[in-house]
Design a protein around this motif. Structure first.
Motif, PDB file in Angstrom:
ATOM      1  N   UNK A  56       9.187  74.730  54.917  1.00 33.03           N
ATOM      2  CA  UNK A  56       8.670  73.564  55.486  1.00 33.03           C
ATOM      3  C   UNK A  56       7.270  73.017  54.752  1.00 33.03           C
ATOM      4  N   UNK A  57       7.428  71.757  54.294  1.00 30.13           N
ATOM      5  CA  UNK A  57       6.308  71.213  53.552  1.00 30.13           C
ATOM      6  C   UNK A  57       5.699  70.110  54.007  1.00 30.13           C
ATOM      7  N   UNK A  58       4.334  70.176  54.522  1.00 30.28           N
ATOM      8  CA  UNK A  58       3.936  69.219  55.318  1.00 30.28           C
ATOM      9  C   UNK A  58       3.405  68.054  54.385  1.00 30.28           C
ATOM     10  N   UNK A 115       7.962  79.028  57.883  1.00 35.70           N
ATOM     11  CA  UNK A 115       7.131  78.381  58.472  1.00 35.70           C
ATOM     12  C   UNK A 115       5.767  78.771  58.311  1.00 35.70           C
ATOM     13  N   UNK A 116       4.854  78.076  57.323  1.00 37.22           N
ATOM     14  CA  UNK A 116       5.163  76.911  56.754  1.00 37.22           C
ATOM     15  C   UNK A 116       4.510  77.185  55.243  1.00 37.22           C
ATOM     16  N   UNK A 117       4.743  76.242  54.295  1.00 35.95           N
ATOM     17  CA  UNK A 117       4.077  76.282  52.990  1.00 35.95           C
ATOM     18  C   UNK A 117       2.721  75.825  53.015  1.00 35.95           C
ATOM     19  N   UNK A 118       2.487  74.944  53.537  1.00 33.87           N
ATOM     20  CA  UNK A 118       0.967  74.431  53.185  1.00 33.87           C
ATOM     21  C   UNK A 118       0.391  74.072  54.671  1.00 33.87           C
ATOM     22  N   UNK A 139      -2.686  75.180  61.170  1.00 34.31           N
ATOM     23  CA  UNK A 139      -2.300  76.081  61.795  1.00 34.31           C
ATOM     24  C   UNK A 139      -2.596  77.548  61.696  1.00 34.31           C
ATOM     25  N   UNK A 140      -2.772  77.662  60.050  1.00 31.74           N
ATOM     26  CA  UNK A 140      -3.102  79.108  59.640  1.00 31.74           C
ATOM     27  C   UNK A 140      -2.006  79.889  59.112  1.00 31.74           C
ATOM     28  N   UNK A 141      -0.889  78.939  59.227  1.00 30.12           N
ATOM     29  CA  UNK A 141       0.465  79.781  59.019  1.00 30.12           C
ATOM     30  C   UNK A 141       1.132  79.490  57.566  1.00 30.12           C
ATOM     31  N   UNK A 142       0.168  78.996  56.626  1.00 33.01           N
ATOM     32  CA  UNK A 142       0.728  78.768  55.173  1.00 33.01           C
ATOM     33  C   UNK A 142       0.909  79.896  54.464  1.00 33.01           C
TER      34      UNK A 142
END
Length: 553
Positions: free
Chosen positions: A55-57, A353-356, A360-363
């Motif tokens: 996932x790319x924001x 979840x996720x790339x960047x 949320x600190x999930x990069x």
């Protein structure tokens, strides 16, 4: 006898194909045996099936970056003011050493003394370097998040879509549009208009993801049981079928408990979920440790996979690195357990979840390794939070190996094969005296602290030996005759003339896996031998022949 055998053979083949269940949108789908032993009617390997998608924001901007929004987009709470300790919108601090365009914040300097700067997703160089990371770590596809494009954010999102297309083409990656419909009031009509007038044009790109020969579109948010996703099952089904009638392969980002329609899913949505070609249940906030991972595997995801197999739906579960600020990562063990479970489950693909997602600190994108790389006085948790040093790119490398296990080029293993410190080759020879030989077969010379360093000596004597000093944090320092090698921050030629260890005297030791190592300076650039023709520098953005060195040869 031959005629009888021939008749029986034809009869068997006819019965086999007559018994095989067909799904209109999966006409190319073969019968495939999954690792869980279930016979599934799944799609063949394509751009999302059998692949790793992130996932790319792409939703970060800065005042002065030239973007249409001209704001500190998503870095802060008040986008009109610079990021600072009192105006912060992120959980994790990125490692920005690979970016050439960064923007000054209001945070205190980093603990290593450097200015606290952040990147902008509007910069071509930012998008390019992030897609280069995907290429380097064998990440197949990026799902570009697209929220309601009709407000003030629309122009910047449109611009970043074009940049993603270019970067994906340049670095041989795939991408597709992932509509996040959260809060989109007039979604039913406007999503169709946006696809028709803008986004469908991107499907002509060689980099646009196709599955079963169809362009991929994901819709995230149907069926969530909250006020931000208020649409009826009939409205959502209309949108899904509209995209399918446009010739698209449609993925659904659905609630965690989509199949049982418990608290997080609206009731009477199962028929709508079944209309998707692929389902990707959301997992952020559901799991936080290895026990949670195994409980979901046993009690939820096995049944999800079986349901999808039985209904001709491809399954793309989420894998999370974990919320770094909440200390969930366990230096990669949390993420690896998910990879292991989803591969043995027989999932058709995996969604990261996720790339960047620094908010949320999930990069998995490069993140501050140690306290040296976060603003002084801040409470940002760094990758070494549990005492294990992890390189900035560790979760990219972990994703690479998880992808290899999904594709079968790495054997299924519950033991994480990825080293947090980087590479699987020889450990760093701390405390030892070494020599470095360049691609030109000459030795690196300290020049006795008098002149800039060169890689032009045919024999290794006193000036060509370096003691490997451990400054902590997984870094290395090279010492000769009481002086330390300095990168000079990449501004000028390298020297071995410093009497104290600071940021410019510390390097990342990178095992290239081919019998050579490379050294990366504090500026994120690589040390180059310059092939012995000019003094050595620390200015190269990629590792080529002149950035590789053999140790003790």
């Amino acid at each position: 006898m031959k005629n009888k055998l021939y008749f029986l053979l034809i009869l068997s083949i006819t019965l086999l194909f007559s018994c095989r269940k067909q799904e209109p949108d999966n006409k190319l789908a073969p019968l495939t045996g999954t690792k869980s032993g279930v016979v599934a009617l799944g799609s063949p390997v394509g751009d999302v099936v059998g692949k790793i998608t992130v996932g790319y924001q792409g939703w970060f901007a800065a005042i002065g970056d030239g973007s249409p929004i001209n704001a500190w987009w998503h870095w802060t709470q008040n986008w009109g003011q610079a990021p600072s300790s009192s105006n912060n919108g992120i959980k994790s601090w990125p490692d920005v050493r690979d970016y050439t365009n960064t923007y000054q914040t209001g945070w205190a300097n980093l603990n290593n003394g450097q200015s606290a700067k952040l990147f902008s997703s509007f910069s071509d160089q930012t998008v390019n370097v992030q897609f280069q990371w995907m290429q380097q770590n064998e990440i197949d596809c990026a799902a570009l998040q697209r929220f309601n494009p009709n407000g003030s954010e629309g122009p910047v999102r449109d611009a970043i879509t074009a940049k993603v297309k270019t970067a994906a083409e340049t670095y041989g990656r795939k991408f597709y549009i992932m509509y996040d419909v959260s809060g989109w009031t007039n979604m039913q009509s406007e999503i169709k208009t946006d696809w028709t007038n803008k986004m469908s044009a991107y499907t002509s790109s060689s980099a646009y993801a196709k599955q079963n020969g169809k362009p991929v579109v994901c819709i995230w948010g149907f069926g969530f049981n909250d006020t931000n996703h208020p649409w009826s099952a009939a409205v959502c089904l209309d949108v899904i079928n509209w995209f399918k009638n446009q010739g698209c392969y449609v993925i659904g980002g659905v609630p965690t408990h989509w199949r049982t329609e418990t608290s997080d899913s609206r009731p009477s949505f199962l028929a709508t979920y079944k209309a998707f070609n692929m389902l990707s249940p959301w997992m952020v906030g559901r799991i936080g440790n290895v026990n949670d991972v195994d409980n979901f595997y046993t009690n939820v995801q096995q049944a999800d996979q079986t349901y999808c197999n039985n209904n001709g739906i491809d399954f793309q579960p989420c894998v999370l690195p974990g919320d770094l600020q909440e200390h969930q990562r366990a230096h990669g063990d949390f993420m690896w357990r998910q990879f292991y479970n989803m591969v043995r489950l027989g999932a058709q693909g995996i969604y990261i979840s996720m790339f960047d997602e620094f908010n949320e600190g999930n990069q998995i994108a490069k993140t501050a390794e140690t306290s040296a790389y976060v603003p002084a006085g801040s409470n940002f948790v760094t990758l070494d939070e549990d005492g294990t040093y992890c390189t900035a790119d560790y979760y990219l490398r972990l994703t690479r190996d998880g992808g290899r296990m999904l594709k079968g080029t790495l054997a299924l293993t519950a033991v994480r094969p990825t080293s947090p410190g980087g590479g699987s080759g020889p450990s760093i020879p701390y405390g030892q005296s070494i020599t470095l030989k360049g691609n030109n077969n000459m030795y690196v010379c300290s020049e006795n602290a008098v002149n800039p360093m060169n890689c032009n000596r045919a024999a290794a004597q006193g000036w060509e030996h370096f003691t490997v000093v451990n400054p902590g944090g997984g870094k290395v320092v090279l010492q000769n005759n009481g002086y330390y090698v300095c990168s000079e921050n990449g501004i000028q030629s390298m020297n071995c003339n410093r009497t104290a260890i600071g940021p410019w005297e510390q390097f990342d030791w990178i095992d290239n896996g081919d019998g050579t190592i490379s050294l990366r300076g504090n500026n994120g650039k690589y040390v180059s031998s310059e092939n012995g023709t000019i003094p050595m520098t620390c200015t190269k953005t990629t590792i080529g022949a002149t950035e590789k060195f053999r140790v003790n040869q």
